[in-house]
Scaffold this motif. Structure first.
Motif, PDB file in Angstrom:
ATOM      1  N   PRO A   1      35.610 -32.229  10.046  1.00 18.72           N
ATOM      2  CA  PRO A   1      34.276 -32.750  10.340  1.00 18.72           C
ATOM      3  C   PRO A   1      33.896 -32.464  11.794  1.00 18.72           C
ATOM      4  CG  PRO A   1      35.543 -34.342   9.096  1.00 18.72           C
ATOM      5  CD  PRO A   1      36.494 -33.256   9.468  1.00 18.72           C
ATOM      6  N   VAL A   2      32.681 -31.989  12.007  1.00 21.47           N
ATOM      7  CA  VAL A   2      32.250 -31.541  13.335  1.00 21.47           C
ATOM      8  C   VAL A   2      31.101 -32.416  13.824  1.00 21.47           C
ATOM      9  CG1 VAL A   2      31.432 -29.574  14.674  1.00 21.47           C
ATOM     10  CG2 VAL A   2      32.889 -29.191  12.699  1.00 21.47           C
ATOM     11  N   SER A   3      31.158 -32.823  15.068  1.00 19.03           N
ATOM     12  CA  SER A   3      30.110 -33.665  15.641  1.00 19.03           C
ATOM     13  C   SER A   3      28.955 -32.811  16.141  1.00 19.03           C
ATOM     14  CB  SER A   3      30.661 -34.482  16.806  1.00 19.03           C
ATOM     15  OG  SER A   3      30.965 -33.629  17.907  1.00 19.03           O
ATOM     16  N   PRO A   4      27.749 -33.373  16.219  1.00 22.78           N
ATOM     17  CA  PRO A   4      26.618 -32.635  16.785  1.00 22.78           C
ATOM     18  C   PRO A   4      26.893 -32.129  18.199  1.00 22.78           C
ATOM     19  CG  PRO A   4      25.838 -34.591  15.647  1.00 22.78           C
ATOM     20  CD  PRO A   4      27.329 -34.689  15.683  1.00 22.78           C
ATOM     21  N   ALA A   5      27.592 -32.927  19.006  1.00 20.72           N
ATOM     22  CA  ALA A   5      27.896 -32.502  20.380  1.00 20.72           C
ATOM     23  C   ALA A   5      28.785 -31.261  20.383  1.00 20.72           C
ATOM     24  CB  ALA A   5      28.578 -33.640  21.133  1.00 20.72           C
TER      25      ALA A   5
ATOM     26  N   LEU B   1      28.968 -28.994  18.014  1.00 15.66           N
ATOM     27  CA  LEU B   1      28.157 -27.870  17.551  1.00 15.66           C
ATOM     28  C   LEU B   1      27.246 -27.364  18.660  1.00 15.66           C
ATOM     29  CD1 LEU B   1      27.258 -29.160  13.980  1.00 15.66           C
ATOM     30  CD2 LEU B   1      28.629 -27.135  14.516  1.00 15.66           C
ATOM     31  N   SER B   2      26.686 -28.291  19.407  1.00 13.61           N
ATOM     32  CA  SER B   2      25.815 -27.906  20.519  1.00 13.61           C
ATOM     33  C   SER B   2      26.576 -27.072  21.536  1.00 13.61           C
ATOM     34  CB  SER B   2      25.234 -29.162  21.176  1.00 13.61           C
ATOM     35  OG  SER B   2      24.438 -28.822  22.295  1.00 13.61           O
ATOM     36  N   GLU B   3      27.797 -27.511  21.846  1.00 14.79           N
ATOM     37  CA  GLU B   3      28.614 -26.785  22.821  1.00 14.79           C
ATOM     38  C   GLU B   3      29.047 -25.425  22.289  1.00 14.79           C
ATOM     39  OE1 GLU B   3      32.787 -27.370  25.342  1.00 14.79           O
ATOM     40  OE2 GLU B   3      31.931 -29.023  24.189  1.00 14.79           O
ATOM     41  N   ALA B   4      29.443 -25.372  21.009  1.00 12.30           N
ATOM     42  CA  ALA B   4      29.943 -24.124  20.435  1.00 12.30           C
ATOM     43  C   ALA B   4      28.851 -23.076  20.279  1.00 12.30           C
ATOM     44  CB  ALA B   4      30.590 -24.404  19.080  1.00 12.30           C
ATOM     45  N   LEU B   5      27.638 -23.517  19.934  1.00 13.02           N
ATOM     46  CA  LEU B   5      26.565 -22.573  19.631  1.00 13.02           C
ATOM     47  C   LEU B   5      25.571 -22.395  20.773  1.00 13.02           C
ATOM     48  CD1 LEU B   5      25.858 -23.638  15.932  1.00 13.02           C
ATOM     49  CD2 LEU B   5      27.277 -21.760  16.759  1.00 13.02           C
ATOM     50  N   GLY B   6      25.633 -23.264  21.771  1.00 10.40           N
ATOM     51  CA  GLY B   6      24.701 -23.148  22.877  1.00 10.40           C
ATOM     52  C   GLY B   6      23.280 -23.526  22.503  1.00 10.40           C
ATOM     53  N   LEU B   7      23.145 -24.449  21.570  1.00  9.24           N
ATOM     54  CA  LEU B   7      21.828 -24.945  21.164  1.00  9.24           C
ATOM     55  C   LEU B   7      21.664 -26.378  21.655  1.00  9.24           C
ATOM     56  CD1 LEU B   7      21.689 -23.629  17.486  1.00  9.24           C
ATOM     57  CD2 LEU B   7      20.272 -22.844  19.394  1.00  9.24           C
TER      58      LEU B   7
ATOM     59  N   ILE C   1      20.090 -29.262  17.172  1.00 12.84           N
ATOM     60  CA  ILE C   1      21.245 -29.448  16.289  1.00 12.84           C
ATOM     61  C   ILE C   1      21.009 -30.623  15.340  1.00 12.84           C
ATOM     62  CG2 ILE C   1      23.669 -30.148  16.221  1.00 12.84           C
ATOM     63  CD1 ILE C   1      23.440 -27.287  17.064  1.00 12.84           C
ATOM     64  N   HIS C   2      20.549 -31.742  15.875  1.00 11.25           N
ATOM     65  CA  HIS C   2      20.315 -32.921  15.037  1.00 11.25           C
ATOM     66  C   HIS C   2      19.268 -32.629  13.953  1.00 11.25           C
ATOM     67  CE1 HIS C   2      22.774 -36.091  16.797  1.00 11.25           C
ATOM     68  NE2 HIS C   2      22.501 -35.611  18.003  1.00 11.25           N
TER      69      HIS C   2
END
Length: 259
Positions: free
Chosen positions: A32-36, A38-44, A49-50
């Motif tokens: 399970p991946v948190s929005p934070a 995902l934001s860091e990994a994808l640079g969005l 993201i939310h």
């Protein structure tokens, strides 16, 4: 500010690819991946993201984890993965490998993937014997009393395994079914240690099975490969003697899935 830090990266990701990249990252991570994260990994930016996560969840591609904040694959994303595995070229090559295995061991083999409530049969190649056990493609079988289910359970982290065993119905299909959580935990530990799973008339009276994992390129369980037979023809010990051919076929299927 976060938006400024990621502005260049964000501009390089077309809008119509952002949701795909999120689902790709969720699948790649395997947890399970948190929005934070995902934001860091994808640079969005987090608001983006939310918004995309809300859309993906509403449409069934992602689902929220038990913590209420993280996300994992939803029903439609899992179905997409299964359908991708079943594309015509891949399926033709896969069935050739399974057919060779079935002919070598003289018994039925099947490919299964974890679903939400059990293992789902994706493909099977039947033995030529008149006496055989009918479990067609699409059949869902329990986690706790099948070789494929126990193989999947052995791949889980301790905390996730505990949660799953606590949540699922430990079905009693025969007198041999493992319905005591402590006994099941012991069996999963043994499965993990030896690298293959067994079913000695636990799912169906008169049937034995042996199973190994097919892993992705990050060594996570993708699907399982099993052979099963009526015990009148092959006991569990007889099937265990076929572990080598079973493992060889699984490695070929892994290569096919990873290419």
């Amino acid at each position: 500010m976060p938006d400024d830090q990621h502005a260049d990266t964000r501009d390089q990701i077309p809008t119509n690819l952002r949701l795909l990249l999120i689902m790709e990252e969720v699948a790649r991570t395997g947890l399970p991946v948190s929005p934070a994260s995902l934001s860091e990994a994808l640079g969005l930016p987090k608001p983006t993201i939310h918004r995309l996560l809300t859309t993906a969840e509403a449409k069934g591609f992602l689902q929220r984890d038990v913590d209420g904040r993280s996300y994992g694959p939803g029903k439609r994303l899992r179905r997409l993965a299964a359908n991708t595995l079943s594309s015509q070229r891949v399926r033709t090559e896969r069935l050739m490998i399974m057919k060779a295995l079935a002919e070598q061991v003289g018994e039925t083999c099947n490919l299964a993937a974890p679903g939400r409530y059990g293992m789902v049969y994706l493909d099977r190649v039947e033995t030529h014997w008149p006496l055989r056990i009918q479990l067609p493609v699409g059949t869902q079988v329990p986690f706790n009393c099948t070789a494929s289910g126990k193989m999947y359970l052995s791949s889980l982290r301790a905390d996730k395994l505990d949660r799953l065993i606590s949540a699922i119905d430990l079905q009693r299909c025969t007198d041999q079914s493992l319905t005591d959580p402590n006994v099941l935990h012991d069996e999963i530990s043994a499965t993990r240690a030896r690298g293959y799973a067994t079913d000695d008339q636990e799912f169906m009276d008169g049937m034995a099975a042996i199973c190994v994992a097919i892993k992705d390129n990050e060594q996570r369980l993708l699907t399982t490969l099993s052979i099963h037979a009526p015990v009148q023809r092959k006991t569990l010990a007889d099937l265990e003697a076929q572990l080598g051919p079973l493992q060889n076929a699984a490695r070929k299927l892994e290569k096919l899935a990873q290419d």
